[in-house]
Design a protein around this motif. Structure first.
Motif, PDB file in Angstrom:
ATOM      1  N   GLU A  41       5.631  -2.564  -8.322  1.00 44.21           N
ATOM      2  CA  GLU A  41       5.785  -3.409  -7.138  1.00 44.21           C
ATOM      3  C   GLU A  41       4.758  -2.937  -6.116  1.00 44.21           C
ATOM      4  N   LEU A  42       3.993  -3.863  -5.599  1.00 46.02           N
ATOM      5  CA  LEU A  42       3.026  -3.539  -4.560  1.00 46.02           C
ATOM      6  C   LEU A  42       3.774  -3.466  -3.228  1.00 46.02           C
ATOM      7  N   ILE A  43       3.770  -2.307  -2.601  1.00 44.18           N
ATOM      8  CA  ILE A  43       4.470  -2.118  -1.333  1.00 44.18           C
ATOM      9  C   ILE A  43       3.551  -2.443  -0.165  1.00 44.18           C
ATOM     10  N   ALA A  44       2.317  -1.967  -0.237  1.00 42.56           N
ATOM     11  CA  ALA A  44       1.365  -2.199   0.860  1.00 42.56           C
ATOM     12  C   ALA A  44      -0.055  -2.084   0.335  1.00 42.56           C
ATOM     13  N   GLU A  45      -0.947  -2.803   0.990  1.00 38.38           N
ATOM     14  CA  GLU A  45      -2.376  -2.703   0.694  1.00 38.38           C
ATOM     15  C   GLU A  45      -3.094  -2.251   1.946  1.00 38.38           C
ATOM     16  N   GLY A  46      -4.064  -1.360   1.761  1.00 30.89           N
ATOM     17  CA  GLY A  46      -4.865  -0.900   2.877  1.00 30.89           C
ATOM     18  C   GLY A  46      -6.123  -1.742   3.021  1.00 30.89           C
ATOM     19  N   GLU A  47      -6.931  -1.376   3.971  1.00 32.70           N
ATOM     20  CA  GLU A  47      -8.159  -2.124   4.255  1.00 32.70           C
ATOM     21  C   GLU A  47      -9.320  -1.712   3.351  1.00 32.70           C
ATOM     22  N   HIS A  48      -9.178  -0.624   2.622  1.00 30.44           N
ATOM     23  CA  HIS A  48     -10.301  -0.084   1.863  1.00 30.44           C
ATOM     24  C   HIS A  48      -9.957   0.069   0.378  1.00 30.44           C
ATOM     25  N   TYR A  49      -9.399  -0.992  -0.216  1.00 32.45           N
ATOM     26  CA  TYR A  49      -9.068  -1.023  -1.640  1.00 32.45           C
ATOM     27  C   TYR A  49      -7.951  -0.053  -2.023  1.00 32.45           C
ATOM     28  N   GLU A  72      12.647   6.090  -9.297  1.00 28.44           N
ATOM     29  CA  GLU A  72      11.395   5.405  -9.007  1.00 28.44           C
ATOM     30  C   GLU A  72      10.306   6.397  -8.656  1.00 28.44           C
ATOM     31  N   VAL A  73       9.083   5.945  -8.841  1.00 24.26           N
ATOM     32  CA  VAL A  73       7.904   6.703  -8.430  1.00 24.26           C
ATOM     33  C   VAL A  73       7.246   5.908  -7.314  1.00 24.26           C
ATOM     34  N   ILE A  74       6.938   6.573  -6.235  1.00 21.90           N
ATOM     35  CA  ILE A  74       6.164   5.970  -5.146  1.00 21.90           C
ATOM     36  C   ILE A  74       4.800   6.652  -5.182  1.00 21.90           C
ATOM     37  N   LEU A  75       3.757   5.838  -5.293  1.00 21.92           N
ATOM     38  CA  LEU A  75       2.421   6.413  -5.407  1.00 21.92           C
ATOM     39  C   LEU A  75       1.407   5.570  -4.649  1.00 21.92           C
ATOM     40  N   ASP A  76       0.310   6.210  -4.352  1.00 21.27           N
ATOM     41  CA  ASP A  76      -0.815   5.465  -3.807  1.00 21.27           C
ATOM     42  C   ASP A  76      -2.056   5.809  -4.619  1.00 21.27           C
ATOM     43  N   SER A  77      -2.984   4.892  -4.578  1.00 22.53           N
ATOM     44  CA  SER A  77      -4.268   5.106  -5.229  1.00 22.53           C
ATOM     45  C   SER A  77      -5.282   4.204  -4.548  1.00 22.53           C
ATOM     46  N   THR A  78      -6.493   4.285  -5.024  1.00 19.25           N
ATOM     47  CA  THR A  78      -7.576   3.468  -4.493  1.00 19.25           C
ATOM     48  C   THR A  78      -8.351   2.867  -5.657  1.00 19.25           C
ATOM     49  N   ASP A  79      -8.597   1.590  -5.554  1.00 21.45           N
ATOM     50  CA  ASP A  79      -9.473   0.918  -6.511  1.00 21.45           C
ATOM     51  C   ASP A  79     -10.896   1.217  -6.056  1.00 21.45           C
ATOM     52  N   ILE A  80     -11.572   2.095  -6.787  1.00 19.10           N
ATOM     53  CA  ILE A  80     -12.900   2.525  -6.337  1.00 19.10           C
ATOM     54  C   ILE A  80     -14.011   1.577  -6.772  1.00 19.10           C
ATOM     55  N   CYS A  81     -13.665   0.326  -7.048  1.00 11.55           N
ATOM     56  CA  CYS A  81     -14.682  -0.656  -7.436  1.00 11.55           C
ATOM     57  C   CYS A  81     -15.772  -0.796  -6.373  1.00 11.55           C
ATOM     58  N   TYR A  82     -15.442  -0.525  -5.119  1.00  6.96           N
ATOM     59  CA  TYR A  82     -16.419  -0.660  -4.030  1.00  6.96           C
ATOM     60  C   TYR A  82     -17.638   0.240  -4.222  1.00  6.96           C
ATOM     61  N   ILE A  83     -17.474   1.302  -4.993  1.00  7.47           N
ATOM     62  CA  ILE A  83     -18.599   2.202  -5.265  1.00  7.47           C
ATOM     63  C   ILE A  83     -19.717   1.459  -5.997  1.00  7.47           C
ATOM     64  N   PHE A  84     -19.327   0.420  -6.731  1.00  7.28           N
ATOM     65  CA  PHE A  84     -20.282  -0.311  -7.567  1.00  7.28           C
ATOM     66  C   PHE A  84     -20.736  -1.625  -6.931  1.00  7.28           C
ATOM     67  N   TYR A  89      -8.555   7.362 -10.572  1.00  9.56           N
ATOM     68  CA  TYR A  89      -8.328   6.380  -9.514  1.00  9.56           C
ATOM     69  C   TYR A  89      -8.043   5.083 -10.249  1.00  9.56           C
ATOM     70  N   ILE A  90      -6.906   4.461  -9.966  1.00  2.00           N
ATOM     71  CA  ILE A  90      -6.517   3.287 -10.732  1.00  2.00           C
ATOM     72  C   ILE A  90      -6.290   2.100  -9.808  1.00  2.00           C
ATOM     73  N   ASP A  91      -6.731   0.944 -10.236  1.00  2.00           N
ATOM     74  CA  ASP A  91      -6.481  -0.270  -9.458  1.00  2.00           C
ATOM     75  C   ASP A  91      -5.075  -0.767  -9.774  1.00  2.00           C
ATOM     76  N   PHE A  92      -4.494  -1.536  -8.860  1.00  2.00           N
ATOM     77  CA  PHE A  92      -3.107  -1.964  -9.010  1.00  2.00           C
ATOM     78  C   PHE A  92      -2.893  -2.829 -10.244  1.00  2.00           C
ATOM     79  N   ASP A  93      -3.811  -3.731 -10.545  1.00  2.00           N
ATOM     80  CA  ASP A  93      -3.631  -4.604 -11.710  1.00  2.00           C
ATOM     81  C   ASP A  93      -3.597  -3.803 -13.017  1.00  2.00           C
ATOM     82  N   THR A  94      -4.476  -2.838 -13.143  1.00  2.00           N
ATOM     83  CA  THR A  94      -4.480  -2.008 -14.350  1.00  2.00           C
ATOM     84  C   THR A  94      -3.210  -1.169 -14.427  1.00  2.00           C
ATOM     85  N   LEU A  95      -2.789  -0.613 -13.306  1.00  2.00           N
ATOM     86  CA  LEU A  95      -1.540   0.146 -13.271  1.00  2.00           C
ATOM     87  C   LEU A  95      -0.370  -0.728 -13.716  1.00  2.00           C
TER      88      LEU A  95
END
Length: 150
Positions: free
Chosen positions: A133-141, A67-79, A115-121
């Motif tokens: 599998e979504l393990i956790a979501e943070g407060e800032h996308y 398995e791969v465990i990764l984190d990223s941020t959906d940077i949509c908030y920039i827009f 930077y990739i959003d979870f749905d696209t990933l």
């Protein structure tokens, strides 16, 4: 731990990482049970168009139940507009960025970063024979996810 930067490997060793190697992720040929790609490590993929290559590489380097465990941020908030509506650009994927590192007078080459959003990933993983599998979501996308073969 691997990094393409010799300076980063030196820093890891100085900070106590016992097995730190200068190596390009794309050249890794060992098999692993778990690959951690934290601090938006999946960004090394660079662009969405490189995701199929990424998943093919995972086929070669992940053990059967790996398995791969990764984190990223959906940077949509920039827009995000003043009224709270998010208006994404229409020219390409909004999470594809270009960076250039600099430390004092040392300036590196420009490089793409994803930077990739979870749905696209999840969609791209599914297209390439993997599941997320979504393990956790943070407060800032931001999010923490697991990728495994189907």
């Amino acid at each position: 731990a691997i990094d393409i930067s010799p300076e980063s490997v030196t820093t890891m060793v100085c900070r106590g990482v016992r097995d730190a190697r200068e190596k390009d992720f794309w050249l890794v040929d060992e098999r692993f049970d778990t690959i951690l790609m934290l601090m938006n490590g999946i960004g090394i993929i660079g662009t969405l168009s490189e995701l199929p290559r990424f998943f093919r590489h995972l086929d070669n380097i992940l053990s059967d139940n790996g398995e791969v465990i990764l984190d990223s941020t959906d940077i949509c908030y920039i827009f995000e507009e003043e009224d709270g509506i998010i208006v994404l650009p229409q020219d390409g994927y909004y999470g594809e960025m270009e960076f250039q590192m600099q430390y004092k007078d040392i300036i590196g080459e420009k490089f793409p970063w994803l930077y990739i959003d979870f749905d696209t990933l999840s969609e791209k993983a599914e297209e390439n024979g993997f599941r997320t599998e979504l393990i956790a979501e943070g407060e800032h996308y931001d999010f923490l996810a697991r990728i495994r073969r189907k």
